[in-house]
Design a protein around this motif. Structure first.
Motif, PDB file in Angstrom:
ATOM      1  N   UNK A 467       0.830  -1.207   0.000  1.00 53.59           N
ATOM      2  CA  UNK A 467       0.000   0.000   0.000  1.00 53.59           C
ATOM      3  C   UNK A 467       0.859   1.250   0.000  1.00 53.59           C
ATOM      4  N   UNK A 468       0.258   2.374  -0.381  1.00 56.95           N
ATOM      5  CA  UNK A 468       0.946   3.659  -0.161  1.00 56.95           C
ATOM      6  C   UNK A 468       1.225   3.824   1.333  1.00 56.95           C
ATOM      7  N   UNK A 469       2.334   4.483   1.688  1.00 63.64           N
ATOM      8  CA  UNK A 469       3.163   5.367   0.858  1.00 63.64           C
ATOM      9  C   UNK A 469       4.326   4.699   0.147  1.00 63.64           C
ATOM     10  N   UNK A 470       4.320   3.397  -0.025  1.00 60.17           N
ATOM     11  CA  UNK A 470       5.407   2.774  -0.767  1.00 60.17           C
ATOM     12  C   UNK A 470       5.332   3.067  -2.251  1.00 60.17           C
ATOM     13  N   UNK A 471       4.185   3.492  -2.747  1.00 58.49           N
ATOM     14  CA  UNK A 471       4.040   3.882  -4.152  1.00 58.49           C
ATOM     15  C   UNK A 471       2.974   4.960  -4.259  1.00 58.49           C
ATOM     16  N   UNK A 483       1.450  19.188  -6.313  1.00 58.70           N
ATOM     17  CA  UNK A 483       2.724  18.589  -5.931  1.00 58.70           C
ATOM     18  C   UNK A 483       2.986  18.774  -4.438  1.00 58.70           C
ATOM     19  N   UNK A 484       2.771  19.993  -3.944  1.00 59.64           N
ATOM     20  CA  UNK A 484       3.030  20.268  -2.538  1.00 59.64           C
ATOM     21  C   UNK A 484       2.076  19.504  -1.633  1.00 59.64           C
ATOM     22  N   UNK A 485       0.791  19.446  -1.991  1.00 57.69           N
ATOM     23  CA  UNK A 485      -0.175  18.724  -1.168  1.00 57.69           C
ATOM     24  C   UNK A 485       0.086  17.218  -1.198  1.00 57.69           C
ATOM     25  N   UNK A 486       0.527  16.673  -2.340  1.00 55.67           N
ATOM     26  CA  UNK A 486       0.825  15.240  -2.416  1.00 55.67           C
ATOM     27  C   UNK A 486       2.008  14.888  -1.523  1.00 55.67           C
ATOM     28  N   UNK A 487       2.997  15.748  -1.437  1.00 51.58           N
ATOM     29  CA  UNK A 487       4.121  15.491  -0.533  1.00 51.58           C
ATOM     30  C   UNK A 487       3.661  15.487   0.919  1.00 51.58           C
ATOM     31  N   UNK A 488       2.771  16.403   1.256  1.00 55.51           N
ATOM     32  CA  UNK A 488       2.250  16.420   2.631  1.00 55.51           C
ATOM     33  C   UNK A 488       1.425  15.163   2.903  1.00 55.51           C
ATOM     34  N   UNK A 489       0.710  14.685   1.917  1.00 52.51           N
ATOM     35  CA  UNK A 489      -0.047  13.453   2.093  1.00 52.51           C
ATOM     36  C   UNK A 489       0.877  12.269   2.319  1.00 52.51           C
ATOM     37  N   UNK A 490       1.965  12.190   1.575  1.00 53.50           N
ATOM     38  CA  UNK A 490       2.915  11.096   1.758  1.00 53.50           C
ATOM     39  C   UNK A 490       3.570  11.147   3.137  1.00 53.50           C
ATOM     40  N   UNK A 491       3.873  12.341   3.617  1.00 51.95           N
ATOM     41  CA  UNK A 491       4.450  12.473   4.962  1.00 51.95           C
ATOM     42  C   UNK A 491       3.455  12.043   6.030  1.00 51.95           C
ATOM     43  N   UNK A 492       2.196  12.381   5.856  1.00 52.46           N
ATOM     44  CA  UNK A 492       1.177  11.979   6.823  1.00 52.46           C
ATOM     45  C   UNK A 492       0.972  10.464   6.794  1.00 52.46           C
ATOM     46  N   UNK A 493       1.014   9.863   5.617  1.00 53.54           N
ATOM     47  CA  UNK A 493       0.919   8.406   5.533  1.00 53.54           C
ATOM     48  C   UNK A 493       2.104   7.739   6.227  1.00 53.54           C
ATOM     49  N   UNK A 494       3.261   8.333   6.114  1.00 47.59           N
ATOM     50  CA  UNK A 494       4.449   7.773   6.775  1.00 47.59           C
ATOM     51  C   UNK A 494       4.285   7.798   8.292  1.00 47.59           C
ATOM     52  N   UNK A 495       3.768   8.890   8.825  1.00 48.85           N
ATOM     53  CA  UNK A 495       3.581   8.974  10.280  1.00 48.85           C
ATOM     54  C   UNK A 495       2.586   7.917  10.755  1.00 48.85           C
ATOM     55  N   UNK A 496       1.524   7.709   9.993  1.00 51.46           N
ATOM     56  CA  UNK A 496       0.538   6.705  10.388  1.00 51.46           C
ATOM     57  C   UNK A 496       1.111   5.299  10.303  1.00 51.46           C
ATOM     58  N   UNK A 520      -7.765   8.609   6.402  1.00 52.74           N
ATOM     59  CA  UNK A 520      -7.461   9.437   7.569  1.00 52.74           C
ATOM     60  C   UNK A 520      -6.389  10.469   7.237  1.00 52.74           C
ATOM     61  N   UNK A 521      -5.353  10.065   6.499  1.00 52.32           N
ATOM     62  CA  UNK A 521      -4.299  11.012   6.120  1.00 52.32           C
ATOM     63  C   UNK A 521      -4.849  12.076   5.177  1.00 52.32           C
ATOM     64  N   UNK A 522      -5.710  11.689   4.251  1.00 48.50           N
ATOM     65  CA  UNK A 522      -6.304  12.663   3.330  1.00 48.50           C
ATOM     66  C   UNK A 522      -7.157  13.671   4.088  1.00 48.50           C
ATOM     67  N   UNK A 523      -7.879  13.211   5.098  1.00 50.95           N
ATOM     68  CA  UNK A 523      -8.706  14.112   5.898  1.00 50.95           C
ATOM     69  C   UNK A 523      -7.850  15.118   6.659  1.00 50.95           C
ATOM     70  N   UNK A 524      -6.735  14.684   7.221  1.00 52.45           N
ATOM     71  CA  UNK A 524      -5.877  15.602   7.979  1.00 52.45           C
ATOM     72  C   UNK A 524      -5.237  16.644   7.076  1.00 52.45           C
ATOM     73  N   UNK A 525      -4.850  16.232   5.879  1.00 52.97           N
ATOM     74  CA  UNK A 525      -4.271  17.204   4.948  1.00 52.97           C
ATOM     75  C   UNK A 525      -5.325  18.219   4.512  1.00 52.97           C
ATOM     76  N   UNK A 526      -6.554  17.765   4.286  1.00 53.67           N
ATOM     77  CA  UNK A 526      -7.612  18.665   3.832  1.00 53.67           C
ATOM     78  C   UNK A 526      -8.032  19.654   4.911  1.00 53.67           C
ATOM     79  N   UNK A 527      -7.951  19.262   6.181  1.00 51.82           N
ATOM     80  CA  UNK A 527      -8.373  20.158   7.261  1.00 51.82           C
ATOM     81  C   UNK A 527      -7.492  21.392   7.368  1.00 51.82           C
ATOM     82  N   UNK A 528      -6.206  21.252   7.087  1.00 51.27           N
ATOM     83  CA  UNK A 528      -5.268  22.384   7.218  1.00 51.27           C
ATOM     84  C   UNK A 528      -4.757  22.848   5.864  1.00 51.27           C
ATOM     85  N   UNK A 529      -5.457  22.484   4.804  1.00 51.54           N
ATOM     86  CA  UNK A 529      -4.961  22.787   3.460  1.00 51.54           C
ATOM     87  C   UNK A 529      -4.848  24.290   3.224  1.00 51.54           C
TER      88      UNK A 529
END
Length: 885
Positions: A467-471, A483-496, A520-529
């Motif tokens: 599963x992501x964030x491996x790809x 691009x910037x939001x996708x990087x933040x999403x990948x970082x949030x997936x890594x923390x989870x 869950x990661x998508x929701x957190x990124x969208x809340x502070x987007x």
């Protein structure tokens, strides 16, 4: 005399190359024979529906140089109805060539005209389409009008001061501003002319404006050599961008400073990677339904830089399977990377172009990314060969691999959907429907398995290496915000993922499932987007291309959202017809919401020129403010995102009048409800600063403009025949604990709607509503719609009589007037029903003979009317002081 296509003569050199000495044209002489004529600087030819113009360049500009200049945006051809202007900027020779034909023989259609270079790169060939697209348009007698037509050409060398100011600049509001030759190229690609006075070394910047609506403006400035700045008479000054010149020299872009932007469809200043993109943020979403995407491993998509931000090469998450396979010497990540390169070796993008087909290459790439050690069979070569054969044939490798590949792709496509304009989501939504059908079929097969096999399948499917964030999956050419939001999403997936690293932990609960973690990661990124990503608003007004883009976004989005014949469209019409309430999600992409946030702050903050100052109304001590806005005003202020949202709302009446909104069996030309819908006034922008009273959370934020009781007493249209449209411009994921719900009273039921950005609420005006206060900034666009009954059109609900409408109690709150607004008003005099129960019309005097002049007898029998009939006859003459119950 009609001239033929250009010919060429010359001699052949030792290497076989042809050296042209003269260009000739075949023309007819007096005897009708073709003879050769030396080609002039320009010539033309009539082709019935269009006219061809050939512009021949001097030898020093021909060939590869002209081709290079054209490929890098330094050849500009402007075509208007009566004007043709060609500008060639030779940045290496420091010369600007300008050719202009004013007052052509006939009118041309600019949008159907085009230009190209000849095969020998000596000429620019311009094809002008005549205004009458038929053979009856007539043949042109000359290219220019005989009386008023003029031709102008000039080869302007660059003065020393003009050479010094070439390159990229930044102002206090915009960057980069490119000076190339005698032109100024703005960050969004529009161009203005720079006129130089060599005697005083000053220059004038002329902005052409927008016809009669926006007047042309001119600014004077000079170059300050001591501070290396350009100073203008309005107080603005431009300064150099540090380090940009060196970066351009390294990239070979010193003399070719422009690049073509696919989203803007124009040439913009070239910039190196992201560290130089301060305010030149590319935020516009694609509008075309053809979506080009790519699938990558995390090792090739994200990189950690020295400042802690994410870049593009080092892995964010180390593959757990790599650690497990280091002993065998076969890294799973390397195998996946090689397989991905093998299917993408041709360099072709994966396109979603057909509504009913899912690209097999896309699904194969996701299956490769979802491979695990158990699928590859590392202990024996049989498993690896079986997996490779399955990938080659396009078959599932294993049930676990198929579930992870499809589930991860669905999550990524849902993420990309939020960043596309509504007109560009058709192919992507069809791909999502196809993937959901595959998931449904796989779930049916899974339920047929025994319980122990289902548990083993779930455990294997939830391995972190699948599963992501491996790809990741993203657009081939994303804008800066994505691009910037996708990087933040990948970082949030890594923390989870770091919270539950073991595979067995995924079976403990639903919140630890990789599919749920992505949501869950998508929701957190969208809340502070909107708080973490900013796009500053600029003061330069929108040019013609930006206005065209805004109109196209609004028109195509409304067409795809409200005029389709899908099941969602039918559900929307049924909900609005039966309950008087309907919701439409994601009518704006997330990039546009980010852009609107910066523009709203500038509009509400009052950072506007005096000529463009807006009149605001306020409430709650100034925390709540609202103002009327329109597209032309927002275009003049340079607020492209906000004008797009306003234009989309103003498309609602056209959609409601469409035939798909008419009820089945309805007659006539009416739309929704058998009525013709129009906008009832301008669009209101309502902004709340986020200061809710903690002790009284139920206190209403504010009453809407024009909602007082007095405005409804004299209203002639019932509330069921008026609609209110509310569009939220907040962050895409609104948290309920922030408050700020839109409370809609639908009959005896009250429903709270949270203010997620891009959500549209359609509400019949007979239903009351109120917006509760919030602790966060709240922004809403409001538009009232009015429907007029079309004669001959049927409606599902029987129309109320005027007496029922007058007697119906209005459920509207009344604003309490302030002390200075209170005036003494005499109580209204009301008549009682017994006073006018029965009225007898006095008989009119009868003419002699009891007949009219035409001989017909008069009917002088008394007429008896009840009270309501009398009111309907004489309501126009009743005094305003009378009110009948």
């Amino acid at each position: 005399m009609q001239e033929g296509p250009p010919l060429r003569s010359g001699f052949v050199g030792p290497s076989g190359e042809c050296f042209a000495t003269q260009d000739w044209l075949p023309v007819r002489d007096v005897d009708g024979r073709f003879v050769a004529k030396a080609e002039g600087e320009w010539n033309w030819r009539d082709e019935d529906r269009s006219v061809l113009l050939y512009l021949l360049f001097a030898p020093e500009v021909r060939g590869k140089r002209l081709e290079t200049l054209n490929k890098n945006g330094l050849v500009l051809v402007e075509i208007k109805e009566k004007l043709l202007r060609i500008t060639v900027i030779d940045s290496s020779a420091h010369i600007t060539y300008r050719f202009q034909w004013l007052n052509l023989w006939g009118t041309v259609v600019p949008r159907h005209s085009s230009y190209h270079l000849s095969e020998d790169y000596k000429r620019i060939v311009v094809r002008l389409r005549k205004v009458h697209d038929s053979f009856a348009a007539g043949t042109w007698g000359s290219f220019l009008d005989v009386r008023t037509g003029t031709y102008y050409r000039a080869a302007m060398g660059w003065a020393n001061v003009l050479c010094e100011i070439q390159g990229a600049w930044r102002s206090e509001e915009e960057e980069p501003i490119e000076v190339v030759g005698h032109q100024v190229v703005w960050p969004e690609g529009s161009r203005d002319v720079l006129v130089l006075d060599e005697s005083t070394e000053t220059f004038k910047l002329g902005q052409t404006g927008d016809g009669d609506k926006i007047a042309a403006s001119e600014y004077e400035g000079f170059y300050d050599r001591r501070s290396h700045t350009i100073r203008w008479d309005d107080g603005d000054q431009w300064s150099r961008i540090p380090g940009l010149m060196l970066k351009r020299e390294e990239a070979g872009r010193k003399t070719l400073p422009l690049e073509y932007n696919q989203q803007l469809a124009r040439w913009v200043p070239w910039l190196p990677p992201q560290e130089f993109r301060r305010q030149a943020t590319h935020w516009m979403p694609p509008l075309e339904p053809e979506v080009s995407i790519k699938v990558m491993l995390a090792a090739t998509t994200v990189e950690a830089s020295s400042d802690g931000s994410a870049n593009h090469s080092a892995p964010v998450v180390k593959l757990p399977a790599d650690i497990a396979m280091e002993k065998t010497g076969k890294a799973l990540g390397g195998i996946k990377s090689n397989l991905l390169d093998s299917i993408q070796c041709a360099g072709e993008d994966i396109l979603l172009v057909r509504f009913d087909a899912l690209p097999s290459q896309l699904l194969t790439a996701c299956r490769i990314c979802a491979l695990s050690a158990s699928d590859m069979g590392t202990s024996s070569g049989e498993g690896l060969a079986r997996a490779l054969l399955s990938l080659r044939d396009g078959r599932p490798v294993s049930p676990s691999n198929e579930a992870a590949a499809i589930g991860g792709l669905v999550r990524w496509l849902q993420w990309l959907r939020c960043w596309l304009a509504p007109s560009a989501r058709q192919n992507l939504e069809c791909a999502l429907e196809s993937l959901r059908e595959k998931q449904f079929q796989a779930s049916k097969e899974e339920h047929r398995l025994p319980a122990d096999q289902r548990d083993a399948l779930l455990l294997s499917r939830c391995q972190s290496c699948r599963w992501p964030p491996t790809w990741s999956c993203c657009l081939t050419k994303p804008n800066d915000l994505l691009e910037l939001a996708s990087k933040r999403l990948m970082l949030e997936l890594r923390r989870l993922c770091e919270r539950c690293p073991s595979t067995e932990a995924y079976t403990c609960g639903l919140e630890q499932d990789p599919n749920a973690m992505f949501g869950q990661a998508r929701r957190k990124v969208a809340e502070v987007l909107l708080d973490e990503i900013h796009v500053d608003s600029v003061s330069r007004r929108c040019d013609a291309l930006e206005k065209r883009w805004s109109r196209r976004y609004a028109q195509e989005a409304a067409k795809n959202l409200f005029t389709g014949r899908s099941a969602a469209m039918k559900t929307l019409r049924r909900e609005l017809c039966e309950g008087g309430f309907a919701l439409v999600e994601d009518i704006l992409d997330w990039g546009t919401l980010i852009k609107i946030k910066g523009e709203t702050q500038r509009l509400i903050g009052g950072d506007l020129p005096e000529a463009s100052a807006r009149v605001f109304s306020s409430g709650l001590g100034g925390y709540a403010r609202w103002v009327e806005v329109s597209q032309p005003q927002l275009h003049e202020l340079g607020m492209l995102g906000l004008s797009t949202a306003v234009g989309l709302l103003q498309q609602l009446p056209f959609c409601l009048n469409d035939a798909v909104w008419a009820e089945s069996g309805a007659e006539g030309s009416g739309g929704f409800g058998g009525r013709r819908w129009t906008c009832d006034g301008e669009v209101f922008l309502w902004h709340y600063g986020g200061c809710r009273a903690q002790n009284d959370a139920s206190n209403l934020a504010i009453e809407w403009p024009g909602s007082s009781q007095e405005s409804y007493v004299h209203e002639e249209v019932p509330g069921d025949h008026k609609l209110t449209a509310l569009l939220f411009l907040n962050t895409p994921a609104w948290r309920p604990e922030w408050g700020g719900a839109l409370r809609c009273h639908i009959g005896p039921i009250s429903r709270d709607v949270w203010g997620d950005g891009g959500r549209l609420v359609l509400l019949k005006k007979a239903n009351a509503f109120e917006l509760l206060p919030s602790t966060q900034t709240h922004t809403v666009l409001l538009l009232h719609l009015s429907g007029t009954l079309v004669r001959g059109a049927a409606s599902s609900s029987s129309l109320r009589t005027r007496n029922e409408f007058i007697c119906e109690p209005w459920r509207v709150k009344e604003l309490q007037p302030t002390d200075h607004e209170k005036v003494d008003v005499e109580p209204e005099v009301q008549l009682q029903d017994p006073e006018i129960q029965r009225l007898e019309i006095v008989q009119m005097p009868q003419p002699e003979g009891g007949h009219h002049e035409n001989g017909n007898a008069l009917d002088v029998s008394p007429i008896f009317l009840d009270s309501h009939e009398v009111i309907e006859l004489f309501e126009g003459s009743l005094p305003k002081a009378f009110k009948v119950d």
